[in-house]
Design an enzyme around this catalytic site. Structure first.
Site, PDB file in Angstrom:
ATOM      1  N   HIS A 146       0.828  -1.283   0.111  1.00 32.39           N
ATOM      2  CA  HIS A 146       0.062   0.173   0.032  1.00 32.39           C
ATOM      3  C   HIS A 146       0.783   1.345  -0.157  1.00 32.39           C
ATOM      4  O   HIS A 146       0.407   2.314   0.337  1.00 32.39           O
ATOM      5  CB  HIS A 146      -0.870   0.090   1.072  1.00 32.39           C
ATOM      6  CG  HIS A 146      -1.788  -1.140   1.485  1.00 32.39           C
ATOM      7  ND1 HIS A 146      -2.833  -1.544   0.914  1.00 32.39           N
ATOM      8  CD2 HIS A 146      -1.374  -2.294   2.006  1.00 32.39           C
ATOM      9  CE1 HIS A 146      -3.315  -2.713   1.279  1.00 32.39           C
ATOM     10  NE2 HIS A 146      -2.199  -3.290   2.068  1.00 32.39           N
ATOM     11  N   LYS A 198      15.154  21.966 -10.905  1.00 30.19           N
ATOM     12  CA  LYS A 198      14.542  20.889 -11.413  1.00 30.19           C
ATOM     13  C   LYS A 198      15.426  19.715 -12.023  1.00 30.19           C
ATOM     14  O   LYS A 198      16.413  20.270 -12.767  1.00 30.19           O
ATOM     15  CB  LYS A 198      13.306  21.119 -12.221  1.00 30.19           C
ATOM     16  CG  LYS A 198      12.107  21.928 -11.391  1.00 30.19           C
ATOM     17  CD  LYS A 198      11.485  20.967 -10.572  1.00 30.19           C
ATOM     18  CE  LYS A 198      10.201  20.284 -11.094  1.00 30.19           C
ATOM     19  NZ  LYS A 198       9.326  19.658 -10.595  1.00 30.19           N
ATOM     20  N   SER A 213      13.820  22.098 -16.184  1.00 33.14           N
ATOM     21  CA  SER A 213      12.509  22.652 -16.135  1.00 33.14           C
ATOM     22  C   SER A 213      12.972  23.997 -16.927  1.00 33.14           C
ATOM     23  O   SER A 213      14.070  24.659 -16.697  1.00 33.14           O
ATOM     24  CB  SER A 213      12.012  22.829 -14.937  1.00 33.14           C
ATOM     25  OG  SER A 213      11.143  24.228 -15.129  1.00 33.14           O
ATOM     26  N   GLU A 262       8.874   8.673 -16.776  1.00 30.57           N
ATOM     27  CA  GLU A 262       7.555   9.021 -16.876  1.00 30.57           C
ATOM     28  C   GLU A 262       7.086   8.562 -18.414  1.00 30.57           C
ATOM     29  O   GLU A 262       5.873   8.062 -18.549  1.00 30.57           O
ATOM     30  CB  GLU A 262       7.479  10.428 -17.094  1.00 30.57           C
ATOM     31  CG  GLU A 262       7.574  10.869 -15.323  1.00 30.57           C
ATOM     32  CD  GLU A 262       7.539  12.428 -15.108  1.00 30.57           C
ATOM     33  OE1 GLU A 262       7.808  12.878 -14.092  1.00 30.57           O
ATOM     34  OE2 GLU A 262       7.702  13.211 -16.043  1.00 30.57           O
TER      35      GLU A 262
END
Ligand code: ARG
Length: 470
Positions: free
Chosen positions: A157, A284, A278, A291
Site C-alpha cells: 500500500h 529541477k 525545467s 515517465e
C-alpha cells in the site's frame, strides 16, 4: 489509369479518395526485406517444382537483389498508386526484368504474401526484443548484486511494511521480464507456420511445395488450412498481448524510479543522461524518461484493443479490414523497444543512496512482524495473539516517539512479561533481513543464491538467448 496489376476488368482508375484510403505503402514499406525474402523463396519453389524455369527464377532473384539495394540506398520510388509494398516491389521487378516478374505471382496471392511478410516481421521483432530484455535482466542483476546488502523499506500500500534489500527488490523485475520473454517465445512458437502458398484462400491447383517455402523462410511447417492461413492474425494479437504486459511491468519499474528519485524519498538519483530540466524552475531534475516509459502501455494496450476490435466478427477469409493490423503492431514494437532501452539505461545509470533508504526504515515500525514472530517462536504464542501483543508494543513506541529497537526491555515486559532480552536481537532491520532465509526471501545470501540461479535459468551468461527457461 487502371492498376496494371489487377486492373484487367476495370476501365478507369480509382478516385483520389479511394487511393488515399486504400494505400498502405506509407507504413507497410517497413516490410520490404520480408517481402523480398518471401518472393525469393516462392520463386525458388516455383522453379524446383517446374512451374517456372530456372532462368526466370534467376532473373527474379537478381531483380529482387537490385530492388533490395535500391530500397536500402534510398533510390527506390514508392508509389501510392501501387497501394502496398507487395505491388510496389512486383511492379519495379517487372520494370527491371520484364516477363519473368509477371510469372512470380503464380500460385500466390497478396493474401498469403502479406500474411507471410507480417509473420516474418513480427518474428524478427520478437527475436530482437528477447535480446533487449535479456540485456535489461543482466543490467538489473548487476545492480542487484551490487546492492544485495543494501537495506531499504519494502512497502505494501506504499506504506512501510518490512525491511528488504534493494538488490532483492530489483530481482523481482528480473522475474517479470523473464516471464515476458517466455510469453514472447511462446507466441513465436505458434507464429512460426508459413502461410505462403495458401494463395487467395483455397490453395492452388499448381503442383507447389509449401514445405519448401516454409523451410526456406525458417518456418517450422506450412499452415495446415489455406483459409486459416490468410485469415489468421492471432500471431499479431499474441505479440501485442505479450508486449502490453511487458510494457505494464516496465511501467511499474518506471513508476518506482519516479518515486525513488522524488524529493520525499531520494533513494536514488539519475544523472543528466536520463533527466531533463525545467524551463522556469532552475533547480529541477525531472525523470522524463521514466515517465515516458510509465506511459507507454497506453499506446501498446491501445494497439492490442484496436486489433482485437478489427478482427472481431470479421468473416473468413481475407477482408481489407486486415490491412489495419500493421500500424498498431509497428507502433507497439517501436514503443516497447525504446521503453526497454531507456529502462536498461536508467537502471545502469541510477545511483543508489543507501543512507536515505536506511533512514526511511527509522519510521513505520518495519520490524513489527519480527517482534510477532519472536513471540511465536520463543514464547510459543499463537500468531494471532502475537500480532495483537506486537501491535500494543508498536502503539507504545509510537506514543514514546521511538522505533521498536529504541524501547526498553522493561517497557515491553510491561505489556508481555515473558519477553526476554533475546527480543533485542530481532528488532533491528539488519536482523530482520538476514533472518529471512526462506527460498526467495530477502536475506542477502539468499538473494545472491537466486541471482546465480537466475543467470542460468534465463540463459544470461550465454550469447544465445531464446527466452526460455532451461
Ligand atoms: N495491403 C494489403 C494488406 O496489408 C495486402 C493484401 C491485399 N489483398 C487483397 N486481397 N486486397 O492487407
Amino acid at each position: 489509369m487502371t492498376s496494371s496489376i489487377w486492373g484487367g476488368r476495370f476501365s478507369s482508375g480509382p478516385s483520389e479518395l479511394m487511393q488515399d484510403i486504400n494505400a498502405s505503402i506509407d507504413f507497410d514499406k517497413r516490410m520490404f526485406r520480408q517481402d523480398i525474402a518471401g518472393s525469393k523463396a516462392h520463386a525458388a519453389m516455383l522453379a524446383s517444382c517446374g512451374i517456372i524455369s530456372d532462368a526466370d527464377r534467376q532473373a527474379i532473384d537478381d531483380g529482387l537483389d537490385q530492388i533490395l539495394n535500391e530500397i536500402t540506398s534510398g533510390t527506390f520510388t514508392f508509389s501510392a498508386a501501387l497501394e502496398d509494398i507487395h505491388m510496389n516491389i512486383e511492379s519495379r521487378l517487372a520494370e527491371i526484368v520484364g516477363e519473368p516478374a509477371r510469372r512470380l505471382h503464380t500460385a500466390r496471392s497478396r493474401n498469403d504474401q502479406v500474411a507471410t511478410d507480417f509473420r516474418l516481421w513480427v518474428r524478427e521483432v520478437i527475436d530482437s526484443l528477447d535480446v533487449a530484455l535479456a540485456d535489461l535482466q543482466r543490467t538489473l542483476i548487476a545492480r542487484a548484486a551490487e546492492h544485495a546488502d543494501t537495506l531499504m523499506p519494502g512497502y505494501t500500500h506504499l506504506q512501510t511494511a518490512q525491511p528488504v534489500t534493494f538488490g532483492f527488490h530489483l530481482m523481482a523485475y528480473v522475474e517479470m521480464f523473464g516471464r515476458d520473454r517466455g510469453r514472447l517465445a511462446d507466441a513465436r512458437k505458434r507464429l512460426n507456420e508459413s502461410p505462403l502458398g495458401a494463395a487467395a484462400l483455397a490453395g492452388t491447383s499448381f503442383p507447389t511445395n509449401r514445405n519448401q517455402t516454409a523451410e526456406l523462410l525458417g518456418f517450422d511447417r506450412p499452415s495446415a488450412n489455406a483459409m486459416d492461413a490468410v485469415s489468421d492474425r492471432d500471431f499479431a494479437v499474441e505479440f501485442l498481448a505479450a508486449a502490453a504486459l511487458c510494457a505494464v511491468h516496465m511501467s511499474r519499474l518506471a513508476e518506482e524510479i519516479v518515486i525513488w528519485c522524488s524529493d520525499g524519498f531520494k533513494f536514488i538519483s539519475l544523472s543528466d543522461a536520463f533527466t531533463t530540466g525545467s524551463s522556469i524552475m532552475p533547480q529541477k531534475r525531472n525523470p522524463d524518461a521514466a515517465e515516458l516509459v510509465r506511459a507507454k502501455p497506453g499506446r501498446i494496450i491501445g494497439s492490442l484493443n484496436g486489433l482485437l476490435i478489427v478482427l472481431k466478427g470479421l468473416p473468413l477469409a481475407y477482408g481489407k479490414d486486415m490491412q489495419e493490423d500493421k500500424e498498431g503492431v509497428f507502433d507497439a514494437a517501436d514503443a516497447l523497444a525504446i521503453a526497454i532501452a531507456a529502462t536498461t539505461g536508467m537502471v545502469a545509470d541510477m545511483t543508489a543512496n543507501p543512507a536515505a533508504m536506511r533512514a526511511a526504515l527509522a519510521s513505520g515500525f518495519p520490524t513489527a512482524t519480527d517482534l510477532a514472530d519472536y513471540l511465536v517462536r520463543d514464547l510459543g504464542m499463537p500468531f494471532r495473539e502475537a500480532h495483537h501483543v506486537s501491535g500494543a508494543i508498536v502503539a507504545l513506541a509510537s506514543e514514546k516517539g521511538c522505533d521498536l529497537d529504541g524501547l526498553d526491555l522493561a517497557d515491553m515486559q510491561a505489556i508481555e512479561p515473558r519477553i526476554t532480552s533475546a527480543v533485542l536481537d530481532v528488532l533491528t532491520c539488519e536482523a530482520a533481513v538476514s533472518m529471512r532465509t526462506s527460498f526467495g526471501g530477502t536475506a542477502p545470501d539468499e538473494v545472491r543464491a537466486r541471482i546465480a540461479d537466475a543467470r542460468i535459468r534465463f540463459a544470461l551468461d550465454s550469447n544465445i538467448s531464446n527466452g526460455e527457461s532451461s
